[in-house]
Design an enzyme around this catalytic site. Structure first.
Site, PDB file in Angstrom:
ATOM      1  N   GLY A 138       0.854  -1.183   0.000  1.00  0.00           N
ATOM      2  CA  GLY A 138       0.000   0.000   0.000  1.00  0.00           C
ATOM      3  C   GLY A 138       0.886   1.229   0.000  1.00  0.00           C
ATOM      4  NE  ARG A 147       8.997   5.299  -0.663  1.00  0.00           N
ATOM      5  CZ  ARG A 147       9.480   6.012  -1.674  1.00  0.00           C
ATOM      6  NH1 ARG A 147       9.604   7.310  -1.557  1.00  0.00           N
ATOM      7  NH2 ARG A 147       9.841   5.428  -2.796  1.00  0.00           N
ATOM      8  CG  ASP A 172      11.795   6.610   7.195  1.00  0.00           C
ATOM      9  OD1 ASP A 172      11.232   6.535   6.083  1.00  0.00           O
ATOM     10  OD2 ASP A 172      13.001   6.876   7.315  1.00  0.00           O
ATOM     11  NE  ARG A 197       3.285   9.238  -7.984  1.00  0.00           N
ATOM     12  CZ  ARG A 197       3.688   8.065  -7.497  1.00  0.00           C
ATOM     13  NH1 ARG A 197       4.830   7.539  -7.909  1.00  0.00           N
ATOM     14  NH2 ARG A 197       2.978   7.435  -6.594  1.00  0.00           N
ATOM     15  NE  ARG A 234       0.188   2.363  -6.629  1.00  0.00           N
ATOM     16  CZ  ARG A 234       1.453   2.724  -6.468  1.00  0.00           C
ATOM     17  NH1 ARG A 234       2.421   1.929  -6.863  1.00  0.00           N
ATOM     18  NH2 ARG A 234       1.768   3.876  -5.920  1.00  0.00           N
ATOM     19  CG  ASP A 272       3.756  -3.185  -6.052  1.00  0.00           C
ATOM     20  OD1 ASP A 272       4.276  -4.226  -6.483  1.00  0.00           O
ATOM     21  OD2 ASP A 272       4.387  -2.321  -5.412  1.00  0.00           O
ATOM     22  CG  ASN A 273       6.246  -0.570  -8.671  1.00  0.00           C
ATOM     23  OD1 ASN A 273       5.645   0.007  -7.763  1.00  0.00           O
ATOM     24  ND2 ASN A 273       7.430  -1.120  -8.505  1.00  0.00           N
TER      25      ASN A 273
END
Length: 488
Positions: free
Chosen positions: A90, A93, A125, A176, A183, A252-253
């Protein structure tokens, strides 16, 4: 042109199943500042240009302020990573902030990459570093300039927030912009969790917002899958023709609109090597340059399987066959344009096969070879081998191929048009890894001039840019062997 406060913001993603995302507030960056802003992307949004003196823009896109109408959403999806299914994926970040609606009704997603932890961050993170943000910023501009379907990047916001990767780096956010952030992995998530009604709802959403002409089709879901296959084939054909390797073609890309998506350890080929691996972490070469067409087919097969509640096997097979036919036709078309050929001839396969073998055996720079060839008239071809002296140690084999190429050109009606076509399809400037690395190193010292220069030439890579010749030269030897990983 509009300001931030006058942008028309929408949120059609709120119509999607709730399981596809979680509302999340961005985590602010420390002492944020503007690294770079792309006015060409701003034009798509009808947004006025931003400078380093616009604190509201910097604060909003660094998580230090909010803008009315934005509804940050971390999207949930899954996918196959290096061929293995992973349910635990998911937006770890990144956040989908909302959508900008232009005066002509065009919808653009605004996405903030590097915005902090989300429920899908796993052990991460949630941050992006300046290094990876610059690479994606430059790459999306390069692909747009080359005419290849891609996501876009509006700006980079830097900060003093420390993050730990292989070393201590500083965090950044990338804004972006894309027509959609959906996706293959969104469909896979709903399928593998048995959310079949929601799967159909997602397919209906994609048709309504991106393929409205399919709403009256007798088999709209089969037509949708065929469209995704076709767009993916067109994208892959463009990658192969220009020498672009994505590096991480996990499902997923993969964009449902056939956009080049999620720039990580990508690379443009320098010396022609069909088995080029740009991702240091790709130990098996699964995502090598010459594997991309077959991997895209594999990914489409995985998507087709996820759509089995809506499609039967015959419809899936038809879509996959359409991918292969489109890929072959589009790639052949692209390569003929690179040689200025307007007429298809049965000898062309051999002509290209010999050329690729020649380039591989002599370790010839892919981009510079085609660009150099683009200036040479048919009458000068047999006396032009000296123009390739910097690319070949020995040009005897090249002379043989140039003779064959000249004979092939006798079938073409107009040599002047050939050269014009070649100059419009063989870029002078590409985003070589060493150029991106130099831009990163300078930016880490607070100097963004090279980013600015690269955005200028990459946005118009087929043009001559006075004073920018150094950016079009052969890479230094060290620049050909940079190792790029998935670390970001």
């Amino acid at each position: 042109m509009k300001t931030l406060s006058t942008l028309m913001l929408t949120n059609s993603y709120s119509d999607l199943p709730a399981s596809l995302g979680t509302q999340v507030t961005p985590q602010p960056l420390d002492t944020p500042f503007l690294v770079h802003f792309n006015p060409l992307v701003a034009e798509k949004l009808e947004l006025a240009s931003i400078t380093a003196l616009d604190p509201s823009f910097i604060d909003i896109f660094s998580g230090n302020a909010t803008l009315a109408g934005l509804s940050p959403l971390a999207m949930k999806y899954c996918g196959h990573q290096f061929g293995q299914y992973n349910p635990d994926l998911g937006d770890g970040r990144g956040l989908l902030l909302g959508e900008v609606l232009t005066s002509e009704g065009k919808k653009w997603d605004l996405h903030l990459k590097g915005s902090g932890k989300t429920p899908y961050s796993r052990m991460g993170d949630g941050r992006a570093v300046l290094r990876s943000s610059i690479r994606e910023y430059l790459a999306s501009a390069a692909m747009e300039g080359l005419g290849i379907a891609t996501t876009h990047a509006l700006a980079i916001i830097g900060s003093q927030t420390p993050v730990v990767r292989e070393k201590i780096e500083t965090a950044a956010t990338l804004i972006r912009v894309a027509e959609s952030h959906l996706r293959f992995g969104h469909f896979e998530y709903l399928f593998y969790t048995n959310q079949y009604a929601e799967l159909q709802q997602l397919a209906d959403y994609v048709i309504e917002h991106h393929f409205p002409e399919l709403t009256t089709n007798d088999s709209p879901y089969a037509a949708l899958f065929e469209q995704i296959c076709q767009r993916t084939a067109t994208m892959i054909a463009a990658w192969q023709a220009v020498g672009f390797a994505h590096g991480v073609m996990n499902t997923d890309n993969m964009s449902i609109l056939g956009l080049t998506f999620d720039y990580g350890p990508f690379g443009f080929i320098d010396d022609y090597e069909p088995s080029y691996i740009c991702n240091h972490s790709d130990y098996s070469g699964r995502y090598a340059f010459d594997q991309q067409p077959s991997i895209a087919l594999w990914n489409l097969s995985a998507l087709g399987y996820a759509l089995t509640p809506l499609l039967d096997k015959t419809e899936i097979d038809h879509g996959l066959e359409h991918y292969q036919d489109t890929l072959q036709q589009q790639y052949s078309h692209n390569m003929r344009q690179k040689l200025g050929l307007t007429i298809a001839d049965e000898s062309d396969t051999g002509l290209f096969s010999e050329l690729f073998q020649l380039l591989k055996q002599h370790h010839v720079d892919y981009t510079l070879f085609f660009r150099t060839l683009s200036y040479i008239t048919i009458d000068d071809l047999l006396h032009s081998d000296h123009l390739f002296n910097t690319l070949f140690q020995c040009t005897s084999a090249l002379k043989t191929w140039l003779t064959r190429y000249q004979q092939r050109l006798l079938l073409e009606p107009n040599d002047t048009q050939r050269l014009t076509t070649m100059l419009h399809h063989n870029p002078k400037y590409i985003l070589r890894n060493y150029l991106a690395q130099q831009a990163i190193e300078e930016a880490e010292q607070g100097d963004y001039q090279l980013i600015d220069q690269l955005i200028t030439v990459l946005s118009h890579p087929f043009d001559e840019h006075k004073g920018a010749e150094a950016l079009a030269q052969l890479p230094p030897n060290w620049g050909k062997h940079l190792e790029i990983s998935c670390s970001s």
